[in-house]
Design an enzyme around this catalytic site. Structure first.
Site, PDB file in Angstrom:
ATOM      1  N   GLU A  48       4.186  -3.750   2.234  1.00  0.00           N
ATOM      2  CA  GLU A  48       5.203  -2.836   2.757  1.00  0.00           C
ATOM      3  C   GLU A  48       4.800  -2.329   4.133  1.00  0.00           C
ATOM      4  OE1 GLU A  48       5.203   1.402   2.147  1.00  0.00           O
ATOM      5  OE2 GLU A  48       4.341   1.100   0.153  1.00  0.00           O
ATOM      6  N   LYS A 136       6.359   4.447  -8.258  1.00  0.00           N
ATOM      7  CA  LYS A 136       5.215   4.757  -7.405  1.00  0.00           C
ATOM      8  C   LYS A 136       4.777   6.179  -7.732  1.00  0.00           C
ATOM      9  CE  LYS A 136       4.418   5.853  -2.496  1.00  0.00           C
ATOM     10  NZ  LYS A 136       4.993   5.732  -1.130  1.00  0.00           N
TER      11      LYS A 136
END
Length: 216
Positions: A48, A136
């Protein structure tokens, strides 16, 4: 070819191989391919680029073009428009620091993988109810392996939970024992100015730390 697989299927395959997400905050497009190669060499395939990096969409596009078998996307995605921008750049993965149902819905609607940030059971169940593929746990510094164990006791079986924040190769063991699916790894893996060679060495150390409990 694996590049024809949907992002969801590719996510499942790469997660099974090495569920460590490289957080490349501060990455510049000019170094994206070199850093990507270092990560690829170490077995990392989930990447990411946070949107508060310099020209993040260009870095995402460069990584997608150079490494079509990796799953590349953005972090710090805060709005549905940003999710659309990531998709337009070729991104397949959207990660946020928070749980925003509109961002999750937009991500799912565009066919990308959604990993929103959560810290409480309420946020976790809200994210899953809106279609998130995994969670997350952020910031992990405010949680603990005991929190992971408690969350997994009530979340649906097989729910993906990735602690993010302050994770090092030397501190992964207790989180793994508690049932963490994997980790998001930031400044201890990459930070601006770090050489590709150093990134590769640290990525290999993280990969070994993940695999060590399973080899024992």
């Amino acid at each position: 070819m694996t590049t024809a697989h949907t992002p969801h299927r590719r996510y499942a395959e790469l997660k099974a191989r090495l569920p460590l997400i490289a957080i490349l905050r501060g990455l510049r497009p000019s170094e994206a391919v070199d850093i990507g190669q270092a990560l690829h060499d170490a077995g990392f395939s989930l990447w990411e680029v946070p949107l508060n990096s310099p020209d993040p969409l260009a870095s995402i596009a460069a990584l997608r073009a150079a490494f079509p078998d990796a799953l590349v996307g953005a972090g710090t995605v805060l709005t549905p428009q940003q999710a659309r921008d990531v998709h337009a750049a070729g991104g397949q993965l959207v990660i946020s620091p928070n749980c925003d149902p509109e961002v999750i819905a937009e991500t799912i609607g565009l066919g990308m993988v959604s990993l929103p940030g959560i810290l409480t059971p309420t946020e976790a169940f809200t994210a899953l109810a809106h279609g998130a593929h995994g969670l997350k746990l952020f910031p992990a510094e405010l949680a603990s392996p005991a929190v992971v164990k408690a969350l997994l006791a009530v979340l649906p079986r097989g729910c993906d939970l990735f602690p993010v924040g302050g994770i090092s190769a030397g501190t992964m063991g207790p989180w793994i024992a508690a049932g963490a699916t994997g980790f998001g790894i930031g400044s201890s893996l990459y930070k601006p100015g770090k050489s590709a060679q150093a990134v590769r060495a640290d990525a290999l150390a993280f990969a070994r730390a993940w695999k060590a409990p399973r080899a024992a």
